[in-house]
Design a protein around this motif. Structure first.
Motif, PDB file in Angstrom:
ATOM      1  N   ALA A  43      -2.757 -14.422   9.529  1.00 37.01           N
ATOM      2  CA  ALA A  43      -3.319 -15.453  10.397  1.00 37.01           C
ATOM      3  C   ALA A  43      -4.113 -14.736  11.488  1.00 37.01           C
ATOM      4  O   ALA A  43      -3.588 -13.834  12.155  1.00 37.01           O
ATOM      5  CB  ALA A  43      -2.214 -16.306  11.000  1.00 37.01           C
ATOM      6  N   TYR A  44      -5.349 -15.147  11.634  1.00 40.56           N
ATOM      7  CA  TYR A  44      -6.247 -14.544  12.613  1.00 40.56           C
ATOM      8  C   TYR A  44      -6.545 -15.553  13.709  1.00 40.56           C
ATOM      9  O   TYR A  44      -6.766 -16.737  13.440  1.00 40.56           O
ATOM     10  CB  TYR A  44      -7.569 -14.136  11.954  1.00 40.56           C
ATOM     11  CG  TYR A  44      -7.442 -12.944  11.057  1.00 40.56           C
ATOM     12  CD1 TYR A  44      -7.815 -11.679  11.501  1.00 40.56           C
ATOM     13  CD2 TYR A  44      -6.949 -13.076   9.768  1.00 40.56           C
ATOM     14  CE1 TYR A  44      -7.701 -10.575  10.676  1.00 40.56           C
ATOM     15  CE2 TYR A  44      -6.828 -11.970   8.931  1.00 40.56           C
ATOM     16  CZ  TYR A  44      -7.207 -10.725   9.395  1.00 40.56           C
ATOM     17  OH  TYR A  44      -7.084  -9.638   8.572  1.00 40.56           O
ATOM     18  N   ARG A  45      -6.574 -15.048  14.919  1.00 40.21           N
ATOM     19  CA  ARG A  45      -6.947 -15.871  16.067  1.00 40.21           C
ATOM     20  C   ARG A  45      -7.933 -15.056  16.890  1.00 40.21           C
ATOM     21  O   ARG A  45      -7.631 -13.918  17.251  1.00 40.21           O
ATOM     22  CB  ARG A  45      -5.700 -16.196  16.875  1.00 40.21           C
ATOM     23  CG  ARG A  45      -5.897 -17.331  17.821  1.00 40.21           C
ATOM     24  CD  ARG A  45      -4.563 -17.742  18.367  1.00 40.21           C
ATOM     25  NE  ARG A  45      -4.560 -19.177  18.538  1.00 40.21           N
ATOM     26  CZ  ARG A  45      -3.615 -19.815  19.176  1.00 40.21           C
ATOM     27  NH1 ARG A  45      -2.578 -19.160  19.646  1.00 40.21           N
ATOM     28  NH2 ARG A  45      -3.689 -21.100  19.331  1.00 40.21           N
ATOM     29  N   HIS A  46      -9.096 -15.630  17.143  1.00 34.76           N
ATOM     30  CA  HIS A  46     -10.162 -14.929  17.877  1.00 34.76           C
ATOM     31  C   HIS A  46     -10.475 -13.588  17.201  1.00 34.76           C
ATOM     32  O   HIS A  46     -10.701 -12.579  17.875  1.00 34.76           O
ATOM     33  CB  HIS A  46      -9.784 -14.710  19.346  1.00 34.76           C
ATOM     34  CG  HIS A  46      -9.397 -15.961  20.062  1.00 34.76           C
ATOM     35  ND1 HIS A  46     -10.282 -16.995  20.287  1.00 34.76           N
ATOM     36  CD2 HIS A  46      -8.208 -16.359  20.588  1.00 34.76           C
ATOM     37  CE1 HIS A  46      -9.653 -17.972  20.916  1.00 34.76           C
ATOM     38  NE2 HIS A  46      -8.403 -17.617  21.110  1.00 34.76           N
ATOM     39  N   GLY A  47     -10.447 -13.564  15.875  1.00 37.12           N
ATOM     40  CA  GLY A  47     -10.776 -12.361  15.124  1.00 37.12           C
ATOM     41  C   GLY A  47      -9.679 -11.317  15.050  1.00 37.12           C
ATOM     42  O   GLY A  47      -9.850 -10.278  14.419  1.00 37.12           O
ATOM     43  N   GLU A  48      -8.534 -11.574  15.668  1.00 35.46           N
ATOM     44  CA  GLU A  48      -7.428 -10.608  15.655  1.00 35.46           C
ATOM     45  C   GLU A  48      -6.321 -11.077  14.726  1.00 35.46           C
ATOM     46  O   GLU A  48      -5.959 -12.260  14.736  1.00 35.46           O
ATOM     47  CB  GLU A  48      -6.835 -10.454  17.058  1.00 35.46           C
ATOM     48  CG  GLU A  48      -7.713  -9.721  18.033  1.00 35.46           C
ATOM     49  CD  GLU A  48      -6.977  -9.510  19.357  1.00 35.46           C
ATOM     50  OE1 GLU A  48      -5.870  -8.952  19.334  1.00 35.46           O
ATOM     51  OE2 GLU A  48      -7.523  -9.925  20.386  1.00 35.46           O
ATOM     52  N   LEU A  49      -5.767 -10.145  13.973  1.00 39.37           N
ATOM     53  CA  LEU A  49      -4.630 -10.438  13.101  1.00 39.37           C
ATOM     54  C   LEU A  49      -3.395 -10.597  13.977  1.00 39.37           C
ATOM     55  O   LEU A  49      -2.989  -9.672  14.674  1.00 39.37           O
ATOM     56  CB  LEU A  49      -4.433  -9.287  12.103  1.00 39.37           C
ATOM     57  CG  LEU A  49      -3.337  -9.470  11.059  1.00 39.37           C
ATOM     58  CD1 LEU A  49      -3.602 -10.686  10.179  1.00 39.37           C
ATOM     59  CD2 LEU A  49      -3.237  -8.212  10.206  1.00 39.37           C
ATOM     60  N   VAL A  50      -2.789 -11.808  13.963  1.00 37.42           N
ATOM     61  CA  VAL A  50      -1.663 -12.079  14.861  1.00 37.42           C
ATOM     62  C   VAL A  50      -0.372 -12.432  14.130  1.00 37.42           C
ATOM     63  O   VAL A  50       0.694 -12.472  14.742  1.00 37.42           O
ATOM     64  CB  VAL A  50      -2.007 -13.186  15.884  1.00 37.42           C
ATOM     65  CG1 VAL A  50      -3.153 -12.734  16.788  1.00 37.42           C
ATOM     66  CG2 VAL A  50      -2.331 -14.505  15.210  1.00 37.42           C
ATOM     67  N   SER A  51      -0.449 -12.676  12.815  1.00 42.02           N
ATOM     68  CA  SER A  51       0.756 -12.993  12.057  1.00 42.02           C
ATOM     69  C   SER A  51       0.531 -12.590  10.600  1.00 42.02           C
ATOM     70  O   SER A  51      -0.582 -12.739  10.083  1.00 42.02           O
ATOM     71  CB  SER A  51       1.071 -14.493  12.155  1.00 42.02           C
ATOM     72  OG  SER A  51       2.322 -14.800  11.563  1.00 42.02           O
ATOM     73  N   VAL A  52       1.581 -12.053   9.965  1.00 45.21           N
ATOM     74  CA  VAL A  52       1.489 -11.618   8.572  1.00 45.21           C
ATOM     75  C   VAL A  52       2.747 -12.030   7.813  1.00 45.21           C
ATOM     76  O   VAL A  52       3.824 -12.203   8.405  1.00 45.21           O
ATOM     77  CB  VAL A  52       1.321 -10.082   8.457  1.00 45.21           C
ATOM     78  CG1 VAL A  52       0.001  -9.628   9.072  1.00 45.21           C
ATOM     79  CG2 VAL A  52       2.491  -9.336   9.067  1.00 45.21           C
ATOM     80  N   VAL A  53       2.588 -12.153   6.506  1.00 46.40           N
ATOM     81  CA  VAL A  53       3.728 -12.424   5.626  1.00 46.40           C
ATOM     82  C   VAL A  53       3.339 -11.972   4.221  1.00 46.40           C
ATOM     83  O   VAL A  53       2.162 -11.971   3.857  1.00 46.40           O
ATOM     84  CB  VAL A  53       4.131 -13.915   5.652  1.00 46.40           C
ATOM     85  CG1 VAL A  53       3.063 -14.803   5.023  1.00 46.40           C
ATOM     86  CG2 VAL A  53       5.490 -14.141   5.012  1.00 46.40           C
ATOM     87  N   SER A  54       4.342 -11.590   3.437  1.00 45.65           N
ATOM     88  CA  SER A  54       4.112 -11.124   2.071  1.00 45.65           C
ATOM     89  C   SER A  54       4.937 -11.958   1.108  1.00 45.65           C
ATOM     90  O   SER A  54       6.119 -12.224   1.357  1.00 45.65           O
ATOM     91  CB  SER A  54       4.490  -9.646   1.955  1.00 45.65           C
ATOM     92  OG  SER A  54       3.655  -8.884   2.815  1.00 45.65           O
ATOM     93  N   LEU A  55       4.308 -12.361   0.003  1.00 46.58           N
ATOM     94  CA  LEU A  55       4.913 -13.241  -0.988  1.00 46.58           C
ATOM     95  C   LEU A  55       5.023 -12.524  -2.323  1.00 46.58           C
ATOM     96  O   LEU A  55       4.065 -11.890  -2.772  1.00 46.58           O
ATOM     97  CB  LEU A  55       4.035 -14.495  -1.148  1.00 46.58           C
ATOM     98  CG  LEU A  55       4.421 -15.493  -2.232  1.00 46.58           C
ATOM     99  CD1 LEU A  55       5.738 -16.182  -1.897  1.00 46.58           C
ATOM    100  CD2 LEU A  55       3.308 -16.522  -2.409  1.00 46.58           C
TER     101      LEU A  55
END
Length: 141
Positions: A43-55
Motif C-alpha cells: 500500500a502506497y501513500r504519497h508515493g511511499e510504501l507504508v504497508s506490506v503483506v505476502s500471500l
C-alpha cells in the motif's frame, strides 16, 4: 487520502517487514523460505510504501504472512484496505479459506474481518501468537 495498493516483489517487502516486525533481528530474519512463490502486495501513500503483506496459496487454502504497516500510518484504514484486497485476491486465486499466525495483540483487528482463533497461544521468541482463520467470500461468476 486512501492508499494505492499494488503488487510488489518479495524484496520490496523486506525493509518494512524488518522495520515494523523484527527491528532487533538481522534483515535476513524477515525473509520467508518460499517468498519467491508468493504474491506480495504493498500500500502506497504519497508515493511511499507504508504497508506490506505476502500471500501464499496452496489449493483451496491460503496463508498470509509478514503483514506490516508503518507505525505512523496505523489506525488510518490502510491495513484494513490492504487486508480486504488480500482476501479478494486469495479468493480470486481459488482459495476458500485464509489463515495466518497473528500476534496476539492484533487478534481483535483480524476478528473484525471474520477471522476466528484456532488452538492455543504460542510464542515466537517472547511474542505471543495465535493462529487465526476465516472462510473467504467466493467471487460470483
Amino acid at each position: 487520502m486512501q492508499a494505492e495498493i499494488r503488487r510488489i516483489s518479495a524484496a520490496d517487502t523486506y525493509p518494512l517487514r524488518h522495520q515494523v516486525l523484527w527491528p532487533d533481528k538481522p534483515l535476513e530474519y524477515v525473509h520467508v523460505p518460499h517468498d519467491a512463490e508468493g504474491y506480495h502486495f504493498g500500500a502506497y501513500r504519497h508515493g511511499e510504501l507504508v504497508s506490506v503483506v505476502s500471500l501464499f496459496v496452496q489449493g483451496r487454502e491460503a496463508r498470509f504472512r509478514k503483514f506490516a504497516t508503518r507505525p505512523d500510518q496505523q489506525g488510518q484504514g490502510i491495513g484494513s484496505a490492504l487486508l480486504r484486497h488480500l482476501m479478494a485476491e486469495a479468493a480470486r486465486l481459488g482459495a476458500e479459506e485464509l489463515w495466518c499466525d497473528a500476534r496476539q495483540e492484533a487478534a481483535g483487528f483480524y476478528q473484525k474481518f471474520g477471522f476466528a482463533t484456532e488452538g492455543s497461544t504460542f510464542y515466537k521468541g517472547t511474542i505471543p501468537y495465535v493462529r487465526m482463520r476465516c472462510a473467504l467470500p467466493q467471487p460470483t461468476a
